[in-house]
Design a protein around this motif. Structure first.
Motif, PDB file in Angstrom:
ATOM      1  N   LEU A  24       0.640  -0.775  -0.456  1.00 28.75           N
ATOM      2  CA  LEU A  24       0.085  -0.458  -0.016  1.00 28.75           C
ATOM      3  C   LEU A  24       0.514   1.044  -0.265  1.00 28.75           C
ATOM      4  O   LEU A  24       0.305   1.901  -0.577  1.00 28.75           O
ATOM      5  CB  LEU A  24      -0.673  -0.366   1.099  1.00 28.75           C
ATOM      6  N   GLU A  25       1.904   1.475   0.684  1.00 32.33           N
ATOM      7  CA  GLU A  25       2.779   2.349   1.241  1.00 32.33           C
ATOM      8  C   GLU A  25       2.858   2.730  -0.505  1.00 32.33           C
ATOM      9  O   GLU A  25       3.758   4.421  -0.736  1.00 32.33           O
ATOM     10  CB  GLU A  25       3.751   1.854   1.798  1.00 32.33           C
ATOM     11  N   GLN A  26       4.162   1.757  -0.978  1.00 32.48           N
ATOM     12  CA  GLN A  26       4.654   1.520  -2.648  1.00 32.48           C
ATOM     13  C   GLN A  26       3.327   2.384  -3.610  1.00 32.48           C
ATOM     14  O   GLN A  26       3.979   3.497  -4.659  1.00 32.48           O
ATOM     15  CB  GLN A  26       5.247   0.745  -2.937  1.00 32.48           C
ATOM     16  N   VAL A  27       2.085   2.004  -3.624  1.00 31.41           N
ATOM     17  CA  VAL A  27       1.256   2.146  -4.240  1.00 31.41           C
ATOM     18  C   VAL A  27       1.162   4.091  -4.231  1.00 31.41           C
ATOM     19  O   VAL A  27       0.702   4.631  -5.435  1.00 31.41           O
ATOM     20  CB  VAL A  27       0.225   1.667  -4.184  1.00 31.41           C
ATOM     21  N   VAL A  28       0.619   4.299  -2.556  1.00 32.23           N
ATOM     22  CA  VAL A  28       0.579   5.776  -2.192  1.00 32.23           C
ATOM     23  C   VAL A  28       1.375   6.547  -2.821  1.00 32.23           C
ATOM     24  O   VAL A  28       0.938   7.900  -3.412  1.00 32.23           O
ATOM     25  CB  VAL A  28       0.462   5.737  -0.588  1.00 32.23           C
ATOM     26  N   GLY A  29       2.455   5.806  -2.536  1.00 36.10           N
ATOM     27  CA  GLY A  29       3.900   6.254  -2.996  1.00 36.10           C
ATOM     28  C   GLY A  29       3.849   6.679  -5.056  1.00 36.10           C
ATOM     29  O   GLY A  29       4.302   8.100  -5.154  1.00 36.10           O
ATOM     30  N   TRP A 139      -0.451   7.758 -18.323  1.00 34.65           N
ATOM     31  CA  TRP A 139      -0.084   7.777 -16.731  1.00 34.65           C
ATOM     32  C   TRP A 139      -1.341   7.715 -16.492  1.00 34.65           C
ATOM     33  O   TRP A 139      -1.793   7.291 -15.298  1.00 34.65           O
ATOM     34  CB  TRP A 139       0.450   9.325 -16.893  1.00 34.65           C
ATOM     35  N   GLN A 140      -2.039   8.218 -17.088  1.00 40.08           N
ATOM     36  CA  GLN A 140      -3.922   8.502 -16.348  1.00 40.08           C
ATOM     37  C   GLN A 140      -3.797   7.412 -16.854  1.00 40.08           C
ATOM     38  O   GLN A 140      -4.624   6.932 -14.976  1.00 40.08           O
ATOM     39  CB  GLN A 140      -5.013   8.765 -17.408  1.00 40.08           C
ATOM     40  N   ARG A 141      -3.842   6.069 -17.337  1.00 39.20           N
ATOM     41  CA  ARG A 141      -4.241   4.313 -17.061  1.00 39.20           C
ATOM     42  C   ARG A 141      -4.009   3.823 -15.495  1.00 39.20           C
ATOM     43  O   ARG A 141      -4.277   3.375 -15.173  1.00 39.20           O
ATOM     44  CB  ARG A 141      -3.126   3.333 -18.085  1.00 39.20           C
ATOM     45  N   GLU A 142      -2.093   4.304 -15.938  1.00 38.10           N
ATOM     46  CA  GLU A 142      -1.253   3.393 -14.398  1.00 38.10           C
ATOM     47  C   GLU A 142      -2.408   4.260 -13.553  1.00 38.10           C
ATOM     48  O   GLU A 142      -1.784   3.506 -12.553  1.00 38.10           O
ATOM     49  CB  GLU A 142      -0.179   3.754 -14.451  1.00 38.10           C
ATOM     50  N   GLN A 143      -2.655   5.555 -13.131  1.00 40.25           N
ATOM     51  CA  GLN A 143      -3.193   6.548 -12.048  1.00 40.25           C
ATOM     52  C   GLN A 143      -4.222   5.582 -11.673  1.00 40.25           C
ATOM     53  O   GLN A 143      -4.198   5.501 -10.420  1.00 40.25           O
ATOM     54  CB  GLN A 143      -2.481   7.751 -12.139  1.00 40.25           C
ATOM     55  N   GLU A 144      -4.846   4.995 -12.790  1.00 37.44           N
ATOM     56  CA  GLU A 144      -6.659   4.407 -12.258  1.00 37.44           C
ATOM     57  C   GLU A 144      -6.410   3.295 -11.692  1.00 37.44           C
ATOM     58  O   GLU A 144      -6.715   3.103 -10.993  1.00 37.44           O
ATOM     59  CB  GLU A 144      -6.748   4.747 -13.691  1.00 37.44           C
ATOM     60  N   GLY A 145      -4.968   2.351 -12.483  1.00 38.23           N
ATOM     61  CA  GLY A 145      -4.691   1.095 -11.530  1.00 38.23           C
ATOM     62  C   GLY A 145      -4.113   1.531 -10.221  1.00 38.23           C
ATOM     63  O   GLY A 145      -4.737   0.648  -9.737  1.00 38.23           O
ATOM     64  N   LYS A 150      -4.857   0.696  -4.462  1.00 40.57           N
ATOM     65  CA  LYS A 150      -5.252   1.174  -3.683  1.00 40.57           C
ATOM     66  C   LYS A 150      -6.101   0.541  -3.069  1.00 40.57           C
ATOM     67  O   LYS A 150      -6.415   0.676  -1.468  1.00 40.57           O
ATOM     68  CB  LYS A 150      -5.235   2.518  -3.333  1.00 40.57           C
ATOM     69  N   ALA A 151      -7.158   0.563  -3.469  1.00 38.31           N
ATOM     70  CA  ALA A 151      -8.730   0.078  -2.840  1.00 38.31           C
ATOM     71  C   ALA A 151      -8.884  -1.278  -2.577  1.00 38.31           C
ATOM     72  O   ALA A 151      -9.307  -1.804  -1.288  1.00 38.31           O
ATOM     73  CB  ALA A 151      -9.946   0.602  -4.131  1.00 38.31           C
ATOM     74  N   VAL A 152      -8.424  -2.592  -3.199  1.00 35.31           N
ATOM     75  CA  VAL A 152      -8.195  -3.465  -3.170  1.00 35.31           C
ATOM     76  C   VAL A 152      -7.194  -3.768  -1.756  1.00 35.31           C
ATOM     77  O   VAL A 152      -7.959  -4.393  -0.551  1.00 35.31           O
ATOM     78  CB  VAL A 152      -7.077  -4.116  -4.321  1.00 35.31           C
ATOM     79  N   LEU A 153      -6.616  -3.383  -1.972  1.00 37.00           N
ATOM     80  CA  LEU A 153      -5.047  -3.199  -0.835  1.00 37.00           C
ATOM     81  C   LEU A 153      -5.848  -2.949   0.652  1.00 37.00           C
ATOM     82  O   LEU A 153      -5.693  -3.367   1.838  1.00 37.00           O
ATOM     83  CB  LEU A 153      -3.686  -2.727  -0.665  1.00 37.00           C
TER      84      LEU A 153
END
Ligand SMILES: [Zn+2]
Length: 231
Positions: A24-29, A139-145, A150-153
């Motif tokens: 989660l920390e990595q995703v948020v980062g 980038w938009q697609r990646e951010q969406e991912g 994040k929500a799943v985690l």
């Protein structure tokens, strides 16, 4: 289940929680981190600035060429008007007109060079524009991912923490404090025993310790102090 078994299960959940929290920390980062887009945009802006400068140069050159053209025309008109009779004056004007023409030729060559540069920079801008669009879309697609991840985690962490709470409630509070303290010091508080070996420190356990552990008592490894768990 033995106390060691309960603690082992608790440890498994704690490890899972730590793992999910790290993810989660990595995703948020990575959320909102748009360096690639910024770099692409800066590159494009620099080229646009270059184009602006070239066009400015082009305009002042053309202005200078126009100015010379009017001078040349006026000079030629005077030369061929037959109004100047003095040969010295005539030759001096002729010389001056020649100089203007030479200067104009030089400026025209320079103007052509700049025009070529303008075309190159314009083509580069078109490419960079397209690149920026692609990078931005990616980038938009990646951010969406990342947002989905994040929500799943967060959901799975929530579940794990609830599970942990339920499990921890079944353990005696003094034992739980002991477990927490060991975990803080050792990273892992509970060590599995496999074939008479403590998996925490890989040391063969004396049979007395093994017997005690088998009797489902809370036994610590004599070598690494971890709670021994016999599956
Ligand atoms: Zn050990």
């Amino acid at each position: 289940m033995s106390v060691a078994g309960q603690l082992h299960e608790l440890q498994e959940i704690d490890l899972e929680i730590a793992d999910e929290e790290h993810k989660l920390e990595q995703v948020v980062g990575r959320l909102g981190k748009d360096d690639v887009v910024v770099t692409a945009r800066e590159k494009l802006d620099a080229e646009k600035e270059k184009l602006k400068e070239l066009r400015h140069q082009q305009h002042s050159l053309e202005w200078e060429i126009d100015d010379l053209a009017s001078k040349i025309k006026a000079g030629d008109d005077q030369l061929y008007s037959g109004k100047i009779k003095n040969p010295k004056e005539l030759s001096s004007l002729q010389h001056e007109v020649e100089l203007w023409k030479a200067k104009r030729n030089g400026l025209e060559t320079k103007d052509l060079e700049i025009m070529e540069k303008v075309e190159t920079v314009e083509a580069g801008i078109a490419t960079l524009n397209q690149e920026l669009e692609e990078i931005d879309a990616g980038w938009q697609r990646e951010q969406e991912g990342f947002r989905n991840e994040k929500a799943v985690l967060e959901g799975s962490l929530n579940d794990l923490k609830q599970k942990r709470q339920t499990l921890a409630a079944e353990v005696d509070s003094k034992v739980l404090t002991f477990y927490e303290r060991l975990r803080k010091n050792k990273g892992l508080a509970v060590a599995r025993v496999e074939q008479g070996i403590c998996r925490g420190c890989r040391i063969s356990l004396p049979s007395s310790e093994l017997q005690q552990a088998r009797r489902s008592a809370l036994v610590q490894c004599g070598s690494c102090s971890r709670i021994l768990y016999l599956p």
